[in-house]
Motif scaffolding. Structure first.
Motif, short mmCIF file in Angstrom:
data_model
loop_
_atom_site.label_atom_id
_atom_site.label_comp_id
_atom_site.label_asym_id
_atom_site.label_seq_id
_atom_site.Cartn_x
_atom_site.Cartn_y
_atom_site.Cartn_z
N SER A 254 40.18 59.17 41.49
CA SER A 254 38.83 59.48 41.99
C SER A 254 38.84 60.78 42.78
O SER A 254 37.98 61.64 42.59
N TYR B 164 37.39 44.81 42.14
CA TYR B 164 37.14 43.78 41.15
C TYR B 164 38.42 43.34 40.46
O TYR B 164 38.69 42.17 40.29
N ILE B 165 39.17 44.34 40.08
CA ILE B 165 40.40 44.05 39.33
C ILE B 165 41.44 43.43 40.25
O ILE B 165 41.66 43.93 41.34
N PRO B 166 42.05 42.34 39.84
CA PRO B 166 43.03 41.71 40.72
C PRO B 166 44.23 42.63 40.94
O PRO B 166 44.75 43.18 39.98
N THR C 200 49.96 50.66 41.99
CA THR C 200 49.08 49.67 41.38
C THR C 200 47.89 50.40 40.77
O THR C 200 47.65 51.58 41.03
N ILE D 37 47.74 43.70 41.13
CA ILE D 37 49.05 43.21 40.71
C ILE D 37 50.05 44.32 40.99
O ILE D 37 49.87 45.45 40.53
N ASN D 38 51.06 44.00 41.76
CA ASN D 38 52.04 45.01 42.10
C ASN D 38 53.11 45.11 41.03
O ASN D 38 53.76 44.11 40.71
N PHE E 189 35.29 49.40 41.24
CA PHE E 189 35.62 48.44 40.19
C PHE E 189 37.13 48.25 40.09
O PHE E 189 37.63 47.13 40.05
N ALA E 190 37.83 49.37 40.09
CA ALA E 190 39.28 49.30 39.89
C ALA E 190 40.00 48.76 41.11
O ALA E 190 41.09 48.20 40.99
N THR E 191 39.41 48.95 42.30
CA THR E 191 40.13 48.50 43.49
C THR E 191 39.68 47.12 43.96
O THR E 191 40.48 46.34 44.45
N ILE F 127 31.67 58.02 40.33
CA ILE F 127 33.11 57.96 40.61
C ILE F 127 33.42 56.81 41.57
O ILE F 127 34.36 56.04 41.35
N LEU G 151 31.72 54.13 42.03
CA LEU G 151 31.53 52.86 41.33
C LEU G 151 32.78 52.51 40.53
O LEU G 151 33.28 51.38 40.58
N TYR G 152 33.29 53.49 39.81
CA TYR G 152 34.52 53.25 39.03
C TYR G 152 35.66 52.85 39.95
O TYR G 152 36.43 51.94 39.66
N MET G 153 35.75 53.57 41.09
CA MET G 153 36.86 53.30 41.99
C MET G 153 36.73 51.89 42.58
O MET G 153 37.71 51.16 42.65
#
Lengths: 523, 252, 269
Positions: free
Chosen positions: A472, C25-27, A463, C29-30, C21-23, C15, C17-19
């Motif tokens: 990261s 905030y973003i829903p 995912t 989806i598998n 966001f991606a883990t 880094i 913060l980006y992580m």
């Protein structure tokens, strides 16, 4: 190319020194990657070696050429410093870059073969023409994309290096030098970043052309949210690049005339940015869903589709360019007679282009049929390019022989501005990892798309969240290595400075693409 | 009088928050998740602008520095140092306290329809399907009016309990459902849809929705088991007619 | 050193913060797990189940709906293909050899260029070449049973009769070469399976590209026939251009099939 600026020479030398260490580490990591691939995917690698055998040999040989030219270039720096030898040296520098680019193109062919196999039949059997295997469908789009991205990335890493040296500078001369270096590197990075979206469009279009399925997986399927992440990071990059320019105006005594415009530029860029990452499908809490009565938002919904995004990004580019124009003229008073008219023409071009972009976006986006929704993107990009080119030409002519307001002060930069350069380098690295992931992930369960299936028991497509964690960690490791390399180069910093004072002669050398680092492969 | 930078900052942040929140007072809230992102970048942008020149950065940071350093500000310091952790604690508490709210889900209201619909013992091609009665609007307006009227009868016998007597989704039962029944009023609802899509939605109801419209399936009945084909088409004529909308037509 | 730590903290924070966001905030989806080959129990399957299987393949593994859908319209819609097949068969532009809608559909899946619906051909070929990908190999890789199931589904979709039974017997596992079927049991079956009739006049079929083989056994001996199949260009029959016949029949056929074929040809007198 023939700039007589000693600083370029010093910067190039400083960086080639760093590159020597970086080069050996690249080789080590490349070896590590190759060995792990052979260990974990023996069958796949057997297949690839059978196909690409000759090119792998060529790769190794070219690597020798790369090493030779790098060492001659580095060790011959002082030996070939004058007259004709200087040109020989310069040529070696160019060869170094050309050979490096060749290496990258070769390695690209392996990667793109996995995406869009060519020169083999449906069962994967080699059909006898190695050129067809190398020159597969996505090879050139990836080559272009990576070539441009390497310049931007190289620039951002140099910028981070300069920023660090700026922060730890012990005297004003050093500070001024690294300030200049950071500025130049930033300019290269941002300059290369601007065309990158268009290279990306081409690559995506070619992926669609190669396989609809792959294209839909990429843009519409499970990975659609990845592009929201990308939008956020690129927006952050633009903000920080602008911030660096605004802070840079402190260097000019005449900047006070323009600082009042910063807040408006920032406002526009922020609004464009917000539009840019507004997703079409919103994440809603149940009560919000109830109040809205559905997933689609009456006025955020329209911001989620392509015409709105194109409008936003083009305006973002135009206003970033405006920041740059203001920065350029911060310390100058034009002496040409038509200066007022020139500024008026520039303003008119800006306004016309912005109106045109907004009109195109709104009209094609919301008042025509779905079929024409993307038709606006090309004229919008054309407007942006027109602004950038025409205003730049007018500006250069207008400020020819312009009077300086005061002395331009390199090094007079607030410390916090340097963090914009770090942000640039870190974001580029992280984003590169993420985009590398998506490039691999669209193959899904194929090693070589449609030809060789990944049949291992634990095979799965990660995912976005999983990939983000891996990326990261990879970024942290990469940053640690870069810091180690810079630290090494600093070990000998003092000696090096004494040497350079003995040779005030100039070698024009513009840093082009940095030596290439193999992109992390996320399987 | 010049407003201190720090106060300017606070006011600007509040204004930004107000702007993002304002649509919520008019019934079209910007989702919280998005406001969070918007606010993050709004605050960052305001900070960047305020620190872009040395002078304004100084003005912004001096009171903060003074708060920490200045002996004469001991009282204020103590208050601030007490209040900030409390604010932090409240935020954390609100974030982690258990709630009865259902988890956030991504749900497509208007999912892509299937290419064919099987109903009334035949296959309908949703890609080309048109309302067979629509052409009467031009050919025989009197007859068309008659059909619309009959559609109204169908509507008020079956649909209005949820979709409302004014077709505004405020029917008697509406509040009991999740997801809510959809309104037909407005230019951005059924006006954006083709009649074939509406026909599909009515025919197969909530259970006919594809996976992207889960997990909360709409409770709309499977009307093809309860109405005839003609009744559905008439009801569609009615809902477009009543709301003054024109269905989206196929691109020629 | 202070600066060093500041820079490190800043970079790591970015880094993280980006992580986050991606883990967070973003829903999440598998991505779908790799498609598995349907384990079919054909013996117990009824026709409606077989049609349902076809529908599943049509919408899923076959990826047909990526193009054959009303929104993108990259390919003709197939709802009424069974009805239209009869018109297509009469169309002068039709190049295939199907005789009924079922064969027409199967043929259009295996050889999409046999009839290209006007406006859907590869640009510049005047609708003679279809852009449809190979569906029996490569990324899609349907086996014969799956192809048949899709045919059944499409026939049913258009309301046509399904002229065949559910194929019995286990489907052959996916082969790399993409040609997968049970070995033929008679010479005539071999001829049919490898499409010899596409070019030759043989076993009731009347191809005209290659030599007439109905009486070949009278003229040629077994050795010659053997060579002609394995290495078609070794001897070229008079009046026919060389290099036309595929050279890979020897690889494709099983040894048993090859033997049956040669016997069949030798007996054709």
């Amino acid at each position: 190319m023939a700039t007589k600026d000693e600083r370029y020479d010093k910067m190039a030398y400083e960086f080639i020194k760093v590159s020597i260490t970086a080069y050996s580490i690249t080789a080590i990591i490349g070896g590590l990657l190759a060995f792990s691939l052979f260990m974990f995917y023996p069958d796949f690698m057997k297949y690839m070696t059978r196909l690409f055998g000759p090119t792998m040999l060529a790769y190794a040989l070219i690597f020798f050429a790369e090493s030779a030219s790098l060492y001659i270039y580095y060790y011959g720096w002082h030996a070939m410093h004058y007259g004709f030898l200087k040109w020989v040296h310069l040529t070696i520098g160019l060869v170094l870059n050309a050979v490096g680019t060749m290496l990258m193109f070769l390695a690209n062919s392996w990667v793109t073969f996995m995406l869009s196999p060519g020169g083999v039949d449906a069962a994967g059997a080699f059909q006898g023409d190695i050129w067809k295997v190398i020159h597969n469908f996505l090879w050139n789009p990836i080559n272009l994309h990576r070539f441009v991205a390497n310049i931007a990335y190289g620039g951002s890493i140099v910028g981070a290096y300069a920023a660090y040296r700026f922060l730890s500078a012990r005297n004003e001369t050093e500070k001024a030098h690294y300030d200049w270096m950071g500025y130049t590197a930033n300019l290269i990075a941002i300059g290369a970043l601007l065309p990158l979206p268009f290279a990306g469009y081409w690559l995506t279009a070619e992926i669609y052309a190669y396989s609809q399925q792959m294209g839909i997986t990429l843009m519409g399927g499970v990975f659609a949210w990845l592009f929201i992440t990308q939008a956020v990071i690129i927006g952050a990059l633009f903000l920080s690049a602008n911030y660096y320019l605004w802070c840079g105006m402190e260097r000019s005594p005449g900047a006070y005339r323009y600082t009042k415009y910063i807040k408006y530029i920032a406002g526009v860029i922020a609004v464009c940015f917000l539009v840019w990452f507004t997703p079409h499908t919103l994440i809603l809490k149940p009560w919000e869903l109830k109040t809205l009565g559905g997933q689609y938002h009456p006025f955020l919904g329209p911001l989620g589709i392509m015409p709105a995004k194109n409008t936003a990004v083009n305006n973002m580019l135009i206003f970033t360019f405006l920041s740059f124009l203001l920065y350029r003229r911060a310390n100058k008073i034009p002496t040409v007679s038509w200066a007022a008219a020139g500024s008026a023409i520039q303003a008119a071009i800006f306004i016309a282009a912005i109106l045109n972009i907004v009109y195109l976006g709104v009209y094609y986006g919301y008042f025509t049929n779905t079929v024409y929704k993307v038709a606006s993107s090309v004229p919008q990009v054309a407007s942006t390019l027109t602004v950038i080119i025409s205003c730049m030409v007018i500006d250069v002519l207008m400020f020819k022989g312009a009077k300086d307001v005061g002395e331009f002060r390199w090094g007079k930069m607030p410390q916090r501005s340097q963090y914009a350069l770090f942000l640039l380098a870190v974001s580029f690295t992280w984003l590169m990892g993420l985009m590398g992931f998506i490039r691999s992930a669209i193959r899904q369960h194929w090693h070589v798309y449609t030809v060789m299936r990944d049949n291992s028991l634990d095979a799965f497509t990660p995912t976005i969240g999983y990939a983000a964690k891996v990326v990261s960690i990879a970024t942290v490791i990469f940053m640690a290595i870069v810091i180690f390399i810079f630290w090494l180069s600093q070990l000998s910093a003092k000696k090096q400075e004494d040497k350079s004072k003995l040779h005030p002669e100039v070698i024009p050398y513009e840093p082009a693409a940095k030596p290439l680092k193999p992109e992390t492969e996320t399987e | 009088m010049k407003i201190p930078k720090l106060l300017q900052f606070a006011v600007l942040v509040l204004i930004a928050y107000g702007i993002f929140k304002a649509p919520g007072w008019f019934g079209v809230p910007i989702p919280g998740s998005l406001i969070m992102m918007y606010m993050f970048f709004a605050v960052v942008t305001i900070l960047l602008v305020m620190t872009s020149t040395e002078k304004s950065a100084q003005e912004l940071f001096t009171p903060i520095k003074a708060l920490v350093d200045d002996p004469s500000k001991a009282m204020t310091r103590n208050v601030v140092f007490a209040v900030i952790p409390i604010i932090g604690a409240v935020i954390v508490f609100n974030q982690v306290k258990p709630s009865f709210e259902a988890p956030v889900e991504l749900r497509a209201t208007h999912p892509a329809p299937p290419s064919t619909l099987r109903a009334f013992n035949k296959s309908f091609n949703i890609g080309t399907l048109e309302n067979p009665m629509r052409k009467l609007a031009k050919e025989d307006p009197a007859k068309f009016k008659e059909l619309v009227k009959e559609g109204g009868v169908v509507y008020y016998r079956n649909c209005f309990y949820c979709h409302g007597d004014k077709l505004d989704s405020k029917g008697h039962f509406a509040q009991g459902f999740n997801p809510l029944p959809l309104p037909f009023q407005g230019k951005d609802t059924i006006a954006q849809l083709q009649e074939s899509f509406v026909f599909w939605r009515i025919s197969t109801g909530g259970p006919g929705l594809p996976k992207e419209s889960t997990p909360w399936l709409s409770s709309m009945p499977i009307w093809k088991d309860l109405l005839t084909e003609d009744e559905i088409w008439k009801a569609i004529l009615f809902i477009y007619d009543y709301t003054g909308n024109v269905p989206r037509s196929w691109e020629k | 050193m202070k600066i060093f730590f500041r820079v490190i903290v800043f970079s790591v924070l970015t880094i993280v913060l980006y992580m986050l966001f991606a883990t967070q905030y973003i829903p999440p989806i598998n991505p779908a797990p790799p498609p598995k080959e349907e384990a079919l129990n054909l013996g117990a399957m009824t026709m409606p189940q077989f049609i349902a299987l076809g529908e599943k393949i049509f919408n899923g593994k076959g990826t047909c709906t990526l193009c054959h859908n009303p929104v993108v319209k990259r390919a003709p819609l197939l709802e009424s293909v069974a009805v239209r097949a009869n018109e297509r068969l009469k169309d002068p532009r039709y190049k295939g050899k199907a005789k009924n809608p079922a064969d027409y559909i199967e043929e259009s899946m295996r050889e999409p260029s046999a009839y290209v619906v006007a406006g859907f051909g590869v640009t510049g070929t005047n609708d003679t070449v279809s852009p449809m990908p190979v569906i029996t190999a490569g990324a899609i890789g349907l086996n014969d049973v799956e192809v048949k199931a899709v045919v059944a589904y499409l026939l049913q979709l258009g309301g046509a009769e399904i002229p065949f039974e559910v194929p019995r017997g286990q489907p052959v596992a996916e082969k790399k070469e993409g040609q997968a079927a049970a070995p033929a049991k008679t010479g005539a079956e071999v001829v049919k399976k490898y499409g010899c009739g596409g070019c030759h006049k043989i076993a009731g079929e009347a191809g005209a590209i290659g030599p007439d083989l109905t009486k070949i056994g009278a003229k040629r001996n077994v050795e010659y026939l053997r060579r002609a199949v394995l290495d078609p260009d070794a001897d070229i029959a008079q009046g026919f251009p060389g290099g036309m016949m595929p050279k890979d029949f020897g690889d494709k056929m099983t040894a048993g099939e090859f033997k049956l074929l040669v016997e069949f040809l030798a007996k054709s007198k």
